[in-house]
Scaffold this active site. Structure first.
Site, PDB file in Angstrom:
ATOM      1  CE  LYS A   1      -8.206   3.058   3.691  1.00 56.38           C
ATOM      2  NZ  LYS A   1      -8.385   4.435   3.302  1.00 56.38           N
TER       3      LYS A   1
ATOM      4  CG  HIS B   1      -1.807   1.188   1.303  1.00 55.64           C
ATOM      5  ND1 HIS B   1      -3.034   1.208   0.678  1.00 55.64           N
ATOM      6  CD2 HIS B   1      -1.660   2.411   1.876  1.00 55.64           C
ATOM      7  CE1 HIS B   1      -3.613   2.377   0.882  1.00 55.64           C
ATOM      8  NE2 HIS B   1      -2.790   3.131   1.599  1.00 55.64           N
TER       9      HIS B   1
ATOM     10  CB  SER C   1      -7.440   6.776   7.289  1.00 54.03           C
ATOM     11  OG  SER C   1      -7.821   6.608   5.964  1.00 54.03           O
TER      12      SER C   1
ATOM     13  NE  ARG D   1      -8.372  12.386   7.921  1.00 54.02           N
ATOM     14  CZ  ARG D   1      -7.575  11.414   7.444  1.00 54.02           C
ATOM     15  NH1 ARG D   1      -8.043  10.217   7.206  1.00 54.02           N
ATOM     16  NH2 ARG D   1      -6.312  11.650   7.208  1.00 54.02           N
TER      17      ARG D   1
ATOM     18  CG  ASP E   1     -11.013   5.212   6.113  1.00 56.95           C
ATOM     19  OD1 ASP E   1     -10.467   6.172   6.685  1.00 56.95           O
ATOM     20  OD2 ASP E   1     -10.791   4.918   4.927  1.00 56.95           O
TER      21      ASP E   1
HETATM   22  N1  URA Z   1      -4.801   7.326   2.320  1.00 52.75           N
HETATM   23  C1  URA Z   1      -5.806   6.893   3.103  1.00 52.75           C
HETATM   24  O1  URA Z   1      -6.416   5.861   2.838  1.00 52.75           O
HETATM   25  N2  URA Z   1      -6.120   7.620   4.198  1.00 52.75           N
HETATM   26  C2  URA Z   1      -5.475   8.754   4.538  1.00 52.75           C
HETATM   27  O2  URA Z   1      -5.804   9.345   5.540  1.00 52.75           O
HETATM   28  C3  URA Z   1      -4.433   9.212   3.712  1.00 52.75           C
HETATM   29  C4  URA Z   1      -4.109   8.462   2.601  1.00 52.75           C
END
Ligand code: URA
Length: 434
Positions: free
Chosen positions: A187, A82, A183, A168, A161
């Site tokens: 996931k 990621h 966040s 946000r 999220d």
């Molecule tokens: N990517 C995400 O999934 N969340 C964030 O807060 C920043 C980048």
């Protein structure tokens, strides 16, 4: 428990209890806490910050707000890669088939681009016929037979999220270590992989502007991943200039194919091979040096490109794009941006190129916007390259004169040219959790 007390407590810099954080996430997910109160809470966090302990509880509460994917029917040690978001970052398109060609089961869920950053799902959709949604059963079967499948992130994962990130995004509260950690990791912890490899970016085109901030974010995410029982590692990488030369969906797929043929730009090749090497090391339990060497070999002997073809074919796409990227189509218009003096390129502001690319139509302003898969920016020069006045610095592609006009002027501002050759910058800065 009262939401107002929780907001006030954070506003005054106090530590929240686990119960308070769980109450907040549950209430917001279920709609009993409205957006305006959550927005106030997020702004309080932005200024007062979250402790590591608060972030752990927040991450777990967000993970538990949705489904937890069960990939136990996918054989082998699955590593999820990621990136925290960048410009021209097509490493998944390269590292995933490379790692898979070396025996790593790649069962990946990816996202779409938002704002100035791109997303793997949009890039894959530039390939004619490619299907980004597979049933749960087909996904597992494909990983077990072909060793690789990439699908869009399930809407049912980390539901809190999705709501919080959208809020946000419109309240100026994205850039906060605790909020980004919770966040991303909510996931990742819900996505069913055994290991997590994080590419944490710093610089002009990243959420984290300094190496120190990126290192802190990386350390928090690694600690939370390991604590949750997932082998987790992070790589800190430079995102001051775009990665590679292509920014925009089909342009990036074409560049990824060049890398898989061993003919891509140096920086994107270096990072993709490194990430694939780490995935191999984590999954097959070999040293990182051995992982990197296997990754390089897979490119040299053509097995990574072959795996890419197989992956595209399995998901309904036309594998001939590997030989003829023009099958993805072309933008109708192109505008060149040229150097106005002699010298060396000393900066290419990744954020500005990302914004310019969005203006061409390659990215979206808000979730759900439609995009032009063939639009974007192609750099002709990279940092430290010598240029003569009039040389093409980059080309801007799209289908609308008006959009290209806006994109071209931002691109022109993104380049800085100096008389002296600037020093090289290290792309891969550090590894955390090795
Ligand atoms: N990517 C995400 O999934 N969340 C964030 O807060 C920043 C980048």
């Amino acid at each position: 428990m009262d939401i107002l007390d929780i907001i006030r407590k954070k506003r005054d810099g106090e530590e929240l209890s686990a119960e308070e954080i769980k109450f907040l996430i549950k209430g917001y997910s279920e709609g009993t806490i409205p957006d305006y109160q959550m927005a106030a809470f997020l702004m309080a966090v932005f200024f007062r910050k979250l402790s590591v302990e608060e972030t752990v509880v927040l991450t777990e509460a967000m993970r538990d707000s949705g489904e937890i994917a069960d990939l136990s029917d996918v054989k082998g040690f699955k590593v999820d890669k990621h990136s925290t978001g960048g410009v021209g970052d097509k490493t998944t398109l390269i590292a995933a088939p490379v790692a898979s060609a070396c025996g790593v089961p790649v069962a990946k869920m990816s996202g779409r681009g938002l704002g100035f950053t791109g997303g793997t799902v949009d890039k894959l959709e530039a390939i004619p016929g490619f299907r980004i949604s597979l049933s749960r059963e087909d996904f597992a079967n494909q990983v077990n037979t072909a060793g690789i499948a990439v699908i869009g992130q399930s809407e049912k994962i980390a539901i809190a999220d999705k709501k919080i990130y959208a809020l946000r995004d419109v309240t100026g509260t994205v850039e906060n270590t605790g909020l980004i950690t919770s966040s991303i990791m909510s996931k990742k912890l819900a996505s069913g992989s055994d290991g997590i490899l994080l590419d944490v970016k710093w610089g002009k085109g990243a959420f984290m502007k300094t190496e120190e901030e990126a290192a802190e974010l990386a350390q928090w995410m690694v600690d939370i991943g390991n604590k949750a029982g997932k082998k987790t590692m992070a790589v800190i990488t430079d995102m001051n200039q775009p990665l590679g030369k292509a920014v925009g969906n089909s342009l990036e797929v074409a560049e990824a194919i060049e890398v898989l043929k061993g003919k891509g730009p140096e920086d994107i090749t270096e990072l993709s091979v490194f990430l694939a090497g780490m995935m191999i090391s984590m999954s097959l339990n070999v040293s990182s040096e051995e992982g990197i060497s296997r990754a390089k070999n897979a490119i040299q002997r053509g097995s990574a490109l072959e795996k890419f073809r197989e992956f595209v074919r399995m998901q309904g796409g036309n594998p001939e794009v590997a030989d003829n990227p023009e099958l993805m189509g072309k933008a109708m218009l192109c505008r060149n941006i040229t150097a106005d003096s002699d010298g060396y390129v000393s900066e290419i502001d990744a954020m500005k190129i990302g914004i310019a690319s969005r203006h061409t139509g390659a990215g979206r302003e808000k979730k759900g916007d439609s995009i032009n898969l063939n639009a974007g920016v192609l750099l002709e020069k990279k940092r430290t390259d010598m240029v003569k006045k009039g040389d093409v610095l980059c080309r801007v592609y799209g289908d609308s004169e008006e959009k290209l006009e806006a994109a071209a002027s931002i691109c022109a501002e993104a380049f800085e040219i100096e008389k002296e050759k600037p020093c090289e910058r290290q792309l891969i800065k550090d590894i955390i959790g090795r």
